[in-house]
Scaffold this active site. Structure first.
Site, PDB file in Angstrom:
ATOM      1  N   ASN A   1      23.707  33.866 -10.906  1.00  0.00           N
ATOM      2  CA  ASN A   1      24.625  33.017 -11.669  1.00  0.00           C
ATOM      3  C   ASN A   1      25.277  32.079 -10.683  1.00  0.00           C
ATOM      4  O   ASN A   1      25.647  32.490  -9.587  1.00  0.00           O
ATOM      5  CB  ASN A   1      25.740  33.852 -12.293  1.00  0.00           C
ATOM      6  CG  ASN A   1      25.363  34.403 -13.642  1.00  0.00           C
ATOM      7  OD1 ASN A   1      24.225  34.259 -14.086  1.00  0.00           O
ATOM      8  ND2 ASN A   1      26.311  35.048 -14.292  1.00  0.00           N
TER       9      ASN A   1
ATOM     10  N   VAL B   1      30.671  29.807  -6.152  1.00  0.00           N
ATOM     11  CA  VAL B   1      31.071  31.183  -6.382  1.00  0.00           C
ATOM     12  C   VAL B   1      30.027  31.784  -7.306  1.00  0.00           C
ATOM     13  O   VAL B   1      29.594  31.124  -8.234  1.00  0.00           O
ATOM     14  CB  VAL B   1      32.443  31.218  -7.053  1.00  0.00           C
ATOM     15  CG1 VAL B   1      32.948  32.629  -7.141  1.00  0.00           C
ATOM     16  CG2 VAL B   1      33.397  30.356  -6.271  1.00  0.00           C
ATOM     17  N   CYS B   2      29.600  33.012  -7.027  1.00  0.00           N
ATOM     18  CA  CYS B   2      28.421  33.410  -7.776  1.00  0.00           C
ATOM     19  C   CYS B   2      28.115  34.890  -7.717  1.00  0.00           C
ATOM     20  O   CYS B   2      28.779  35.644  -7.026  1.00  0.00           O
ATOM     21  CB  CYS B   2      27.192  32.697  -7.239  1.00  0.00           C
ATOM     22  SG  CYS B   2      27.473  31.721  -5.787  1.00  0.00           S
ATOM     23  N   THR B   3      27.044  35.272  -8.424  1.00  0.00           N
ATOM     24  CA  THR B   3      26.477  36.608  -8.323  1.00  0.00           C
ATOM     25  C   THR B   3      24.977  36.448  -8.132  1.00  0.00           C
ATOM     26  O   THR B   3      24.352  35.702  -8.871  1.00  0.00           O
ATOM     27  CB  THR B   3      26.740  37.412  -9.619  1.00  0.00           C
ATOM     28  OG1 THR B   3      28.151  37.417  -9.872  1.00  0.00           O
ATOM     29  CG2 THR B   3      26.250  38.836  -9.489  1.00  0.00           C
TER      30      THR B   3
END
Ligand SMILES: *[C@@H]1O[C@H](CO)[C@@H](O)[C@H](O)[C@H]1NC(C)=O
Ligand SMILES: *[C@@H]1O[C@H](CO)[C@@H](O)[C@H](O)[C@H]1NC(C)=O
Ligand SMILES: *[C@@H]1O[C@H](CO)[C@@H](O)[C@H](O)[C@H]1NC(C)=O
Ligand SMILES: *[C@@H]1O[C@H](CO)[C@@H](O)[C@H](O)[C@H]1NC(C)=O
Ligand SMILES: *[C@@H]1O[C@H](CO)[C@@H](O)[C@H](O)[C@H]1NC(C)=O
Length: 397
Positions: free
Chosen positions: A163, A145-147
């Site tokens: 991230n 899960v990230c940006t």
């Protein structure tokens, strides 16, 4: 956060999250401001080490030293992953591991090379079974899960940063306000410099023992990151099919690794990431080496359902979390709005490491699941990876 988990086990996870939200005293939407001076972090020890991987070695030997060093930590993590999965599966995961272990050498015909041999080498060096190494690797395929952000400065220079949030919601530590798995993952993070003939071909960020690629740079050519995409025809179906022997789809992490090795331009990488059939859906965020070259590829298992180009978006940056860009994010998991707000507040004049690192260090873009922030600049060929910690008060996911 993984709304996949919500789908899998709503009954178990929602109350846990509610308690955490209550204890933390935080409710979305967030009023956090954008941080302004996070870069460079004062703790130099948060910069991760580099492991040189020699592509000229036989695949079974490439990860040997690392797998020996980190073997016991890989075992501990795998045990935690299995605990997590058994909450849903009641014995199924162990049954699958035994099944894969028994298949042993016959896996060669179905698990692509050189990855089958690399996993075999890791199994030998760490003392695990091949089935266990496969399951350990599969976990990373579906729980990232990230940006991710690609941004262009006024001179047309491209920066790509991400991230990586990973924690599976396993074991909230009430005293320390941390996720047990997230904590166990940080010491496993390292940069890997993939070399041929003593020269760098590409560089990637890895969790020790996972051989696929989630974040990487091919110096001078392109940068790429992968964010999880949750879909009904999702990762689990593909993975179950794969375990059962239906093996036409490619592992996401092997597709990205192949693309880094074999694609020699932004356009070629984009095409390969758009067309190849995979086990699980995903978002690929790709940056090129010239102005306007940034895109988010939204993938289902067969092909791209959407390619969103920075140039078409009419912006100097492109940003992706874990939701289709044409839809709203889940309201308790909106990292997109704060990230966009901080990017806009930063302005194109301030595109560079300090500015982008600040955005990725602003809550809830930075949260308790965040393990690292990676910064890549294609022309310089740099990959810089910082371990991230989110001091209280901090959103848990
Ligand atoms: C935007 O940046 C300015 C400084 O340039 C700062 O004072 C302001 O608080 C920031 N806004 C947000 C929403 O963080
Ligand atoms: C889980 O497995 C145990 C032992 O293998 C069995 O006794 C139990 O009934 C199973 N529970 C469910 C919900 O299937
Ligand atoms: C909480 O954090 C402290 C310091 O980081 C550590 O020593 C301790 O073991 C942690 N507690 C648990 C239960 O993990
Ligand atoms: C594209 O990906 C496939 C599957 O992983 C791989 O076999 C192929 O070599 C890649 N081609 C390029 C040009 O990246
Ligand atoms: C960008 O990549 C292409 C393909 O590898 C290469 O031909 C070109 O020279 C590169 N451009 C720059 C500015 O590095």
């Amino acid at each position: 956060m993984t709304n996949l988990c919500l789908k899998m086990n709503q009954a178990a996870i929602i109350p846990v999250l509610m308690v955490i939200v209550f204890v933390q005293g935080q409710v979305p939407p967030f009023k956090e401001t954008c941080v302004t001076n996070a870069y460079p972090p004062s703790e130099k020890s948060h910069l991760v080490p580099t492991y040189v991987l020699n592509l000229d070695l036989p695949p079974t030997q490439r990860w040997q030293n690392l797998a020996k060093d980190k073997g016991s930590q890989i075992k501990t993590l795998l045990k935690k992953f299995i605990e997590f999965a058994e909450d849903f599966g009641n014995g199924t995961v162990n049954t699958i591991i035994n099944y894969l272990n028994k298949q042993g050498d016959s896996m060669d015909t179905t698990l692509p090379q050189p990855y089958a041999d690399e996993m075999r080498g890791i199994a030998t060096a760490s003392g695990l079974g091949l089935g266990e190494v496969i399951i350990y690797n599969l976990f990373y395929e579906v729980f990232t899960v990230c940006t991710s952000i690609v941004a262009e400065d006024n001179a047309g220079k491209l920066f790509h940063a991400r991230n990586l949030d990973f924690g599976l919601f396993l074991g909230w530590d009430i005293k320390n306000h941390t996720w047990e798995i997230t904590e166990a993952l940080r010491p496993m993070i390292l940069n890997v410099d993939y070399q041929k003939g003593g020269k760098t071909v590409f560089k990637a960020v890895h969790y020790a023992g996972y051989i696929g690629i989630l974040t990487a740079i091919k110096p001078g050519v392109f940068t790429l990151s992968m964010n999880e995409r949750f879909d009904l025809n999702g990762g689990f179906i593909g993975i179950i099919e794969w375990i059962l022997g239906l093996r036409s789809g490619q592992w996401m992490g092997f597709l990205t690794r192949d693309t880094l090795l074999y694609s020699n331009s932004y356009e070629e990488a984009k095409k390969n990431l758009t067309m190849t059939q995979m086990l699980a859906p995903a978002y690929f965020i790709v940056g090129g080496n010239s102005t306007g070259q940034g895109c988010v590829i939204t993938r289902d298992r067969n092909k791209a359902v959407d390619v969103w180009n920075m140039a078409d978006a009419g912006k100097w940056y492109i940003l992706e979390t874990n939701y289709d860009h044409w839809k709203s994010p889940l309201f308790i998991d909106d990292r997109r709005t704060p990230a966009n707000r901080c990017m806009q507040n930063m302005t194109q004049n301030n595109v560079g490491w300090p500015g982008i690192f600040n955005v990725l260090s602003s809550k809830p873009v930075l949260n308790k699941l965040t393990t690292y922030t990676a910064l890549m600049q294609v022309d310089a060929g740099t990959l810089e990876t910082w371990l991230q910690y989110c001091p209280d008060p901090c959103w848990p996911f």
